[in-house]
Design a protein around this motif. Sequence first.
Motif, PDB file in Angstrom:
ATOM      1  N   UNK A  72       0.135   9.266 -16.201  1.00 39.29           N
ATOM      2  CA  UNK A  72       0.395  10.572 -15.243  1.00 39.29           C
ATOM      3  C   UNK A  72       1.562  10.010 -14.207  1.00 39.29           C
ATOM      4  N   UNK A  73       1.619   8.787 -13.961  1.00 38.42           N
ATOM      5  CA  UNK A  73       2.570   8.179 -13.026  1.00 38.42           C
ATOM      6  C   UNK A  73       4.139   8.884 -13.081  1.00 38.42           C
ATOM      7  N   UNK A  86       7.847  14.878 -10.088  1.00 38.39           N
ATOM      8  CA  UNK A  86       7.685  15.922  -9.145  1.00 38.39           C
ATOM      9  C   UNK A  86       8.170  15.440  -7.711  1.00 38.39           C
ATOM     10  N   UNK A  95       0.767  -1.045   0.215  1.00 36.83           N
ATOM     11  CA  UNK A  95       0.106   0.107   0.103  1.00 36.83           C
ATOM     12  C   UNK A  95       0.952   1.265   0.112  1.00 36.83           C
ATOM     13  N   UNK A 152       5.042   2.182 -15.499  1.00 32.75           N
ATOM     14  CA  UNK A 152       3.869   2.223 -14.558  1.00 32.75           C
ATOM     15  C   UNK A 152       2.422   2.227 -15.105  1.00 32.75           C
ATOM     16  N   UNK A 153       1.718   1.376 -14.803  1.00 34.53           N
ATOM     17  CA  UNK A 153       0.515   0.951 -15.533  1.00 34.53           C
ATOM     18  C   UNK A 153      -0.543   2.419 -15.473  1.00 34.53           C
ATOM     19  N   UNK A 154      -0.322   3.300 -14.496  1.00 40.44           N
ATOM     20  CA  UNK A 154      -1.165   4.385 -14.455  1.00 40.44           C
ATOM     21  C   UNK A 154      -0.764   5.710 -15.226  1.00 40.44           C
ATOM     22  N   UNK A 169      -2.861  17.722 -16.256  1.00 38.19           N
ATOM     23  CA  UNK A 169      -1.323  17.925 -16.284  1.00 38.19           C
ATOM     24  C   UNK A 169      -0.651  16.542 -16.038  1.00 38.19           C
ATOM     25  N   UNK A 170      -1.194  15.544 -15.496  1.00 40.19           N
ATOM     26  CA  UNK A 170      -0.728  14.288 -15.418  1.00 40.19           C
ATOM     27  C   UNK A 170      -0.822  13.181 -16.388  1.00 40.19           C
ATOM     28  N   UNK A 171      -2.256  12.866 -16.659  1.00 35.62           N
ATOM     29  CA  UNK A 171      -2.551  11.939 -17.739  1.00 35.62           C
ATOM     30  C   UNK A 171      -2.447  12.407 -19.346  1.00 35.62           C
ATOM     31  N   UNK A 172      -2.486  13.771 -19.250  1.00 36.92           N
ATOM     32  CA  UNK A 172      -2.551  14.608 -20.480  1.00 36.92           C
ATOM     33  C   UNK A 172      -3.990  14.263 -21.483  1.00 36.92           C
ATOM     34  N   UNK A 220      -7.943   5.733 -14.934  1.00 43.01           N
ATOM     35  CA  UNK A 220      -6.913   5.165 -15.185  1.00 43.01           C
ATOM     36  C   UNK A 220      -5.499   6.205 -14.779  1.00 43.01           C
ATOM     37  N   UNK A 221      -6.231   7.518 -14.500  1.00 43.21           N
ATOM     38  CA  UNK A 221      -5.039   8.468 -14.162  1.00 43.21           C
ATOM     39  C   UNK A 221      -4.497   8.428 -12.842  1.00 43.21           C
ATOM     40  N   UNK A 222      -3.309   8.652 -12.628  1.00 40.75           N
ATOM     41  CA  UNK A 222      -2.671   8.879 -11.322  1.00 40.75           C
ATOM     42  C   UNK A 222      -3.315   9.556 -10.302  1.00 40.75           C
ATOM     43  N   UNK A 278      -3.880  12.969  -3.472  1.00 40.44           N
ATOM     44  CA  UNK A 278      -3.228  13.689  -4.499  1.00 40.44           C
ATOM     45  C   UNK A 278      -3.757  15.055  -5.155  1.00 40.44           C
ATOM     46  N   UNK A 303       2.491   4.790  -1.397  1.00 38.02           N
ATOM     47  CA  UNK A 303       2.195   5.485  -2.519  1.00 38.02           C
ATOM     48  C   UNK A 303       3.267   5.361  -3.457  1.00 38.02           C
ATOM     49  N   UNK A 304       3.076   5.879  -4.534  1.00 37.49           N
ATOM     50  CA  UNK A 304       4.358   5.848  -5.949  1.00 37.49           C
ATOM     51  C   UNK A 304       5.083   7.195  -5.081  1.00 37.49           C
ATOM     52  N   UNK A 305       4.562   8.247  -4.560  1.00 36.91           N
ATOM     53  CA  UNK A 305       5.258   9.309  -4.258  1.00 36.91           C
ATOM     54  C   UNK A 305       6.302   9.015  -3.299  1.00 36.91           C
ATOM     55  N   UNK A 306       5.878   7.823  -2.296  1.00 38.61           N
ATOM     56  CA  UNK A 306       6.777   7.497  -1.083  1.00 38.61           C
ATOM     57  C   UNK A 306       8.164   6.578  -1.794  1.00 38.61           C
ATOM     58  N   UNK A 331       4.222  12.514 -11.752  1.00 39.03           N
ATOM     59  CA  UNK A 331       4.135  12.568 -10.551  1.00 39.03           C
ATOM     60  C   UNK A 331       5.455  12.113  -9.890  1.00 39.03           C
ATOM     61  N   UNK A 355      -3.752   7.485  -6.569  1.00 37.61           N
ATOM     62  CA  UNK A 355      -2.712   7.748  -5.569  1.00 37.61           C
ATOM     63  C   UNK A 355      -3.431   8.458  -4.388  1.00 37.61           C
ATOM     64  N   UNK A 356      -2.972   8.184  -3.277  1.00 36.35           N
ATOM     65  CA  UNK A 356      -3.669   8.658  -2.014  1.00 36.35           C
ATOM     66  C   UNK A 356      -3.430  10.318  -1.876  1.00 36.35           C
TER      67      UNK A 356
END
Lengths: 304, 151
Positions: free
Chosen positions: A108-109, A115, A83, A104-106, B137-140, B111-113, B120, A85-88, A112, B117-118
């Motif tokens: 915009x990953x 960033x 669990x 990554x499958x998502x 900005x993320x998934x375009x 399917x966008x991050x 976000x 996060x990608x950020x962590x 992120x 993501x928790x």
Amino acid sequence: MNFEKQDIISIHDFSKQELLFILKTAKLMEKKLNPNLLKDKILATLFFEPSTRTRLSFMSAMEQLGGKLMGFATAKMTSIKKGETLWDTIKMVEAYADVIVIRHPLEGSARLAAEASSKPIINAGDGANQHPTQTMLDLYTIQKVKGKLDNLHIGLLGDLKYGRTVHSLVTALSHFNPIFYFIAPQALQMPQTYLDELKEKKIKFFTASNLLKVSKKLDILYVTRIQKERFADPVEYEKYKGVYKLDTSLLPNIKKDLKIMHPLPRVNEIDPSLDATDHAVYFEQAANGIPVRKALLALVLGKV
Amino acid sequence: MKKEQSVSAIKEGTVIDHIPSNAALKVVDILDLRGIRSIISVATNLTSRTMGKKGIIKIGGKNLTKEEVDKIALIAPDATVNIIKNYDVKEKIKVAIPTTINKIIKCSNPNCITNNEKSMATKFYVIRKRPLKVRCHYCERNMDKEDISLL
């Protein structure tokens, strides 16, 4: 032009000049071996989704430049399962590596990740969104086999609706005054938003479902696989999977110097009988991943 | 005139007028007014000559900034914002859609991050104002007005 510490996330972030500079650097990388260029640098390859050629070619590129490798090839082994996060995850990895390649499958990953990280991030595919290093090696291949990028007649064939590589390539080639031929069954044609963008940029394009109607005009034919995983309904997939099968019967209907490209893997879109012809450049295209990825690694680490 | 009365009813603060009736409570949420200690009045279904029905929000003691005003442009594009000082309209601010929209709308791509993501924050670029079209900005991905939903 300086790319040190820059992220490589989306083809939309690059100007024509920047793309040409990267291709020029790739050419230098191909000419001259630099076995110690990235000595003591560490590349982390974070593959949350399986990939063979992209991961291996990044690893090979880093090895050839004298760098070191770490990473994982599936998310099963990581704390993502717990669990995190990608950020962590990225915050942790940036302390261990000098440059990070992520798939990554998502969607915009990678943005992120960039960033979260102070170390450069290279996107090796974020869901159906972007795969910029594939686009750059496609450009590199076209430039190499045609001697130029400008004013070419470019056919794109197969799954143009869901094909990520096709969308990015069209965006990148739009800098070079192309004429596009989109060849696909109606249900898999280029999405309207892309066609609208081309109209805005005053770039000529044609759509067709029959390859033979346009094949004689083409300088490049970029073939893509119709991907099973994109179809919610398997019946739909069965309907389209075998629509295009290129073989030697195509030869009388094309220019002598037409080059056929494919991002691979192929299923049955291109018959192996075409492999031995001068038209086939798809294996060369795959090999071009090495100089292009070498160039990108060296550029973002400030070593060229 | 009724409108004059509404505006002059507070001494200091902000009056947001010409909100679509069904959007008044959403504006309260977007501006995060629930946490404010001063007097806030929200009226909906008032008769309007130009809109048929409209909503008005009066916020005592608080002057909205231009940035806050632009946030409401997505759901109340024709709203007018009056800054009140000593019962007078001191300034009228025209609502305008900002060039980037942070945090307040949700990406329509499952399917966008940002949807996975928790905790976000979202971010969108406005690529066309009317009708509204934004790019994540993320998934375009591009979203048209009908796909835009508030967080």
